[in-house]
Design a protein around this motif. Sequence first.
Motif, PDB file in Angstrom:
ATOM      1  N   GLU A  29      19.536   9.197   5.228  1.00 28.54           N
ATOM      2  CA  GLU A  29      19.742   7.895   5.870  1.00 28.54           C
ATOM      3  C   GLU A  29      18.542   6.982   5.655  1.00 28.54           C
ATOM      4  O   GLU A  29      18.028   6.366   6.588  1.00 28.54           O
ATOM      5  N   TRP A  30      18.084   6.877   4.400  1.00 30.70           N
ATOM      6  CA  TRP A  30      16.963   5.998   4.083  1.00 30.70           C
ATOM      7  C   TRP A  30      17.367   4.547   4.277  1.00 30.70           C
ATOM      8  O   TRP A  30      18.484   4.150   3.967  1.00 30.70           O
ATOM      9  N   THR A  31      16.423   3.765   4.787  1.00 35.47           N
ATOM     10  CA  THR A  31      16.608   2.320   4.933  1.00 35.47           C
ATOM     11  C   THR A  31      15.582   1.633   4.044  1.00 35.47           C
ATOM     12  O   THR A  31      14.687   2.288   3.492  1.00 35.47           O
ATOM     13  N   GLU A  32      15.671   0.327   3.920  1.00 37.51           N
ATOM     14  CA  GLU A  32      14.667  -0.407   3.144  1.00 37.51           C
ATOM     15  C   GLU A  32      13.276  -0.200   3.741  1.00 37.51           C
ATOM     16  O   GLU A  32      12.305  -0.020   3.010  1.00 37.51           O
ATOM     17  N   GLU A  33      13.191  -0.209   5.066  1.00 40.18           N
ATOM     18  CA  GLU A  33      11.897  -0.074   5.736  1.00 40.18           C
ATOM     19  C   GLU A  33      11.295   1.318   5.526  1.00 40.18           C
ATOM     20  O   GLU A  33      10.104   1.449   5.212  1.00 40.18           O
ATOM     21  N   THR A  34      12.108   2.368   5.718  1.00 38.35           N
ATOM     22  CA  THR A  34      11.565   3.719   5.575  1.00 38.35           C
ATOM     23  C   THR A  34      11.248   4.034   4.117  1.00 38.35           C
ATOM     24  O   THR A  34      10.270   4.735   3.832  1.00 38.35           O
ATOM     25  N   THR A  35      12.040   3.512   3.205  1.00 42.94           N
ATOM     26  CA  THR A  35      11.780   3.739   1.782  1.00 42.94           C
ATOM     27  C   THR A  35      10.492   3.043   1.367  1.00 42.94           C
ATOM     28  O   THR A  35       9.649   3.636   0.676  1.00 42.94           O
ATOM     29  N   TYR A  36      10.312   1.794   1.792  1.00 48.13           N
ATOM     30  CA  TYR A  36       9.076   1.074   1.477  1.00 48.13           C
ATOM     31  C   TYR A  36       7.874   1.862   1.982  1.00 48.13           C
ATOM     32  O   TYR A  36       6.902   2.071   1.263  1.00 48.13           O
ATOM     33  N   LYS A  37       7.954   2.307   3.236  1.00 45.03           N
ATOM     34  CA  LYS A  37       6.828   3.020   3.835  1.00 45.03           C
ATOM     35  C   LYS A  37       6.545   4.311   3.077  1.00 45.03           C
ATOM     36  O   LYS A  37       5.382   4.635   2.813  1.00 45.03           O
ATOM     37  N   ARG A  38       7.577   5.076   2.712  1.00 45.46           N
ATOM     38  CA  ARG A  38       7.414   6.343   1.994  1.00 45.46           C
ATOM     39  C   ARG A  38       6.650   6.132   0.689  1.00 45.46           C
ATOM     40  O   ARG A  38       5.678   6.828   0.396  1.00 45.46           O
ATOM     41  N   ILE A  39       7.083   5.175  -0.104  1.00 53.14           N
ATOM     42  CA  ILE A  39       6.460   4.924  -1.403  1.00 53.14           C
ATOM     43  C   ILE A  39       5.057   4.344  -1.218  1.00 53.14           C
ATOM     44  O   ILE A  39       4.106   4.774  -1.865  1.00 53.14           O
ATOM     45  N   HIS A  40       4.938   3.380  -0.324  1.00 61.07           N
ATOM     46  CA  HIS A  40       3.655   2.720  -0.101  1.00 61.07           C
ATOM     47  C   HIS A  40       2.595   3.687   0.418  1.00 61.07           C
ATOM     48  O   HIS A  40       1.416   3.590   0.049  1.00 61.07           O
TER      49      HIS A  40
END
Length: 144
Positions: A29-40
């Motif tokens: 259930e990845w979101t734009e916010e969680t995906t950004y944070k994971r990569i960043h």
Amino acid sequence: MVCRSMTEADIERLIPMYIEYYNSQDGDEWTEETTYKRIHQVLSREDSRCMVLEDAGEIIALALGYYEQYDDGFAYDLVEIMVAGDCQKKGIGTTFMKEIEARVKKDGALLIQLTAVNDKFHEHFYGKLGYRNASNLVLKTKML
């Protein structure tokens, strides 16, 4: 295909691919916010070494990792490697891994270490590249 270092500007381009892959393949259930944070989180870490693979200007794979210092040298911790779903089973992941290995070796890393899902797919992929299960370490977890 071009392999290059990831930049912060790449994150926005990676988000849709990442969400599509993990949410459709793994039921996450990845979101734009969680995906950004994971990569960043990995990209902005000290001694990070994150890469992307592009084909005709489109990012088709990513690798997230960083160097970790030990007393006798440093290792590359490959946190995550992902190839877009429609680009899998074409040798792209193998080619990308070999390029990652060459680059981190050139940087002076003594080894690559990673954590992988314990299943036949991952055993086959990493096994054919010469990766073996470590016998001196075990992953420990505790749900809180």
